[in-house]
Scaffold this motif. Structure first.
Motif, mmCIF file in Angstrom:
data_model
loop_
_atom_site.group_PDB
_atom_site.id
_atom_site.type_symbol
_atom_site.label_atom_id
_atom_site.label_comp_id
_atom_site.label_asym_id
_atom_site.label_seq_id
_atom_site.Cartn_x
_atom_site.Cartn_y
_atom_site.Cartn_z
ATOM 1 N N SER A 8 5.317 7.933 0.198
ATOM 2 C CA SER A 8 4.400 7.262 0.952
ATOM 3 C C SER A 8 5.182 6.577 2.133
ATOM 4 O O SER A 8 6.288 6.733 2.212
ATOM 5 C CB SER A 8 3.759 6.046 0.342
ATOM 6 N N ASP A 9 4.475 6.261 3.252
ATOM 7 C CA ASP A 9 5.364 5.771 4.397
ATOM 8 C C ASP A 9 5.827 4.338 3.863
ATOM 9 O O ASP A 9 7.172 4.084 4.446
ATOM 10 C CB ASP A 9 4.086 5.461 5.420
ATOM 11 N N ASN A 54 -0.533 6.171 1.584
ATOM 12 C CA ASN A 54 -0.391 7.304 3.098
ATOM 13 C C ASN A 54 0.762 7.953 2.681
ATOM 14 O O ASN A 54 1.782 7.750 2.848
ATOM 15 C CB ASN A 54 -0.315 6.380 4.164
ATOM 16 N N HIS A 114 -5.509 16.158 -1.080
ATOM 17 C CA HIS A 114 -4.069 16.277 -0.516
ATOM 18 C C HIS A 114 -3.337 17.492 -1.215
ATOM 19 O O HIS A 114 -3.465 17.488 -2.262
ATOM 20 C CB HIS A 114 -3.271 15.290 -0.350
ATOM 21 N N ASN A 130 0.859 -1.171 -0.074
ATOM 22 C CA ASN A 130 -0.249 0.016 -0.015
ATOM 23 C C ASN A 130 0.890 1.325 -0.057
ATOM 24 O O ASN A 130 1.705 1.206 0.675
ATOM 25 C CB ASN A 130 -0.971 -0.085 1.193
ATOM 26 N N ASP A 131 0.543 2.169 -1.165
ATOM 27 C CA ASP A 131 1.369 3.437 -0.871
ATOM 28 C C ASP A 131 0.634 4.719 -0.855
ATOM 29 O O ASP A 131 0.768 5.667 -1.461
ATOM 30 C CB ASP A 131 2.503 3.307 -1.999
ATOM 31 N N LEU A 178 3.283 11.015 3.099
ATOM 32 C CA LEU A 178 3.840 11.618 4.227
ATOM 33 C C LEU A 178 4.288 13.250 4.132
ATOM 34 O O LEU A 178 3.900 13.817 5.336
ATOM 35 C CB LEU A 178 5.209 10.939 4.940
ATOM 36 N N SER A 186 -7.946 10.743 -2.129
ATOM 37 C CA SER A 186 -8.771 11.809 -1.860
ATOM 38 C C SER A 186 -9.381 12.398 -2.931
ATOM 39 O O SER A 186 -9.081 12.474 -4.003
ATOM 40 C CB SER A 186 -8.162 12.669 -0.633
#
Lengths: 266, 117
Positions: free
Chosen positions: A228-229, A198, B117, A195-196, A200, B89
């Motif tokens: 991403s995280d 999120n 975002h 998963n990418d 930062l 989003s």
């Protein structure tokens, strides 16, 4: 076509040029022979032909994830072989036989991935039957930019070496290898293996991914404007692994010197 | 005992049906023809991962590229490619064909409660 050729050539070939500059400046001249060079060029050509022909078939395997999985595996092999190969060569380990082969494998795989991508574009353009003027001109301009950048980078590295800034050189090499390896994150994310989503931070107001600086920093250290995280995590772990491998080979070298000295004393 | 079995089969069927419905709702098809994406705009819900199935009907390869979505995928001639995007989003996310950026263009429009975002 002209602009597109320049952009695509630089995107694929600039990382290759940076890798060769590093290796030419520090490692290749001392450990490679003419036979190694012939073998390297032959392997790269065979690798490009194979990947170019197999890629369309791979792309439809595993529900469309075959190519991403294959490229990720090849990037992992590049990371391992170049990290181990250069750390052994730089730390002057006695295991001389392993040095050229590891680096040779790394150069071969990395060149294969980058050149095949660009070759797909060139063959598509030729297939359309358009005039080759813009393509040739684009290639000449891009090659000129690439050589100029590589030459400047080469002299910058030599300047750092002459002033004994070995830590900076190692850091630049580490960031380069890790940056290229981290390309697996978006690859695996687009086939839903990681998963990418999120993000930062967003540094695109300062340096966009699509800008000239964005491309150069991406080639030099895997710059992403919106990482991403997962990307940062893989980056950090790879960077630690790189320095871990360097430290391990250095310790091995020290132990071996101590053992040899003890034997000589006895 | 048969009653429990019937309930179990019913539950499994319901789960399978729900999953299939979810999977179908989150699949979007795009076609590349004459270096143009059809449809050029796809509307997807916010906060959901979706599967894009892109079919390249041209005789030459193309590369699906998007800085906004952080995606890069080779589209080989006469073949299908699969890309997952999101959860995103709300906002607009542009994509283009790397080899023909002037003609092959499109965008993913994400609609929902969350802001871009």
């Amino acid at each position: 076509v002209l602009t597109n050729t320049v952009v695509l050539f630089l995107r694929e070939m600039l990382p290759l040029a940076i890798m060769l500059v590093f290796l030419l400046a520090f490692i290749l001249p001392s450990i490679y022979s003419r036979n190694h060079l012939i073998l390297l060029i032959t392997s790269i050509l065979l690798g490009i032909i194979t990947l170019f022909n197999v890629a369309p078939i791979l792309s439809e395997l595993f529900d469309g994830a075959g190519l991403e999985i294959s490229i990720s595996f090849l990037l992992l092999l590049t990371f391992i072989s170049l990290t181990f190969g250069t750390s052994i060569a730089i730390n002057k380990n006695s295991d001389k036989a392993a040095r050229p082969w590891l680096i040779l494998i790394g150069i071969c795989i990395f060149s294969m991935i980058k050149t095949t991508n660009f070759l797909v574009y060139v063959t598509g353009y030729i297939h359309k039957g358009s005039s080759g003027y813009s393509l040739t001109l684009g290639l000449i301009i891009a090659l000129g930019i690439c050589i100029s950048f590589a030459t400047l980078y080469y002299f910058a590295l030599l300047w750092l070496r002459n002033r004994n800034y070995q830590n900076i050189i190692t850091a630049l090499w580490a960031l380069f290898i890790v940056g290229q390896f981290c390309f697996i994150v978006p690859l695996l994310a687009q086939i839903d293996l990681i998963n990418d989503a999120n993000i930062l931070w967003d540094s695109s107001p300062w340096i966009k991914d699509s800008s000239e600086y964005g491309h150069i920093l991406n080639a030099m250290m895997g710059y992403e404007a919106t990482p991403s995280d997962s990307y940062i995590l893989v980056y950090a772990v790879s960077l630690m692994s790189f320095y871990g491998i360097f430290a391990l080979t250095k310790n091995f070298e020290i132990k071996e010197i101590n053992t040899n000295s003890s034997e000589e004393l006895l | 005992m048969p009653n429990i079995l019937c309930r179990f089969i019913l539950l499994v069927s319901l789960c399978t049906f729900t999953f299939q419905a979810w999977a179908n709702n989150n699949k979007f098809h795009i076609t590349l023809e004459n270096h143009l994406f059809y449809p050029a705009e796809i509307i997807i819900p916010a906060g959901v991962k979706v599967k894009l199935i892109i079919e390249n009907k041209d005789a030459v390869a193309e590369e699906f590229d998007s800085f906004d979505l952080n995606r890069e995928k080779m589209l080989f001639p006469k073949r299908k490619a699969v890309i997952y995007v999101g959860p995103l989003s709300a906002g607009e996310y542009h994509f283009f064909g790397e080899y023909n950026p002037n003609s092959a263009q499109g965008k993913v429009i994400v609609k929902g409660a969350k802001s871009a975002h």
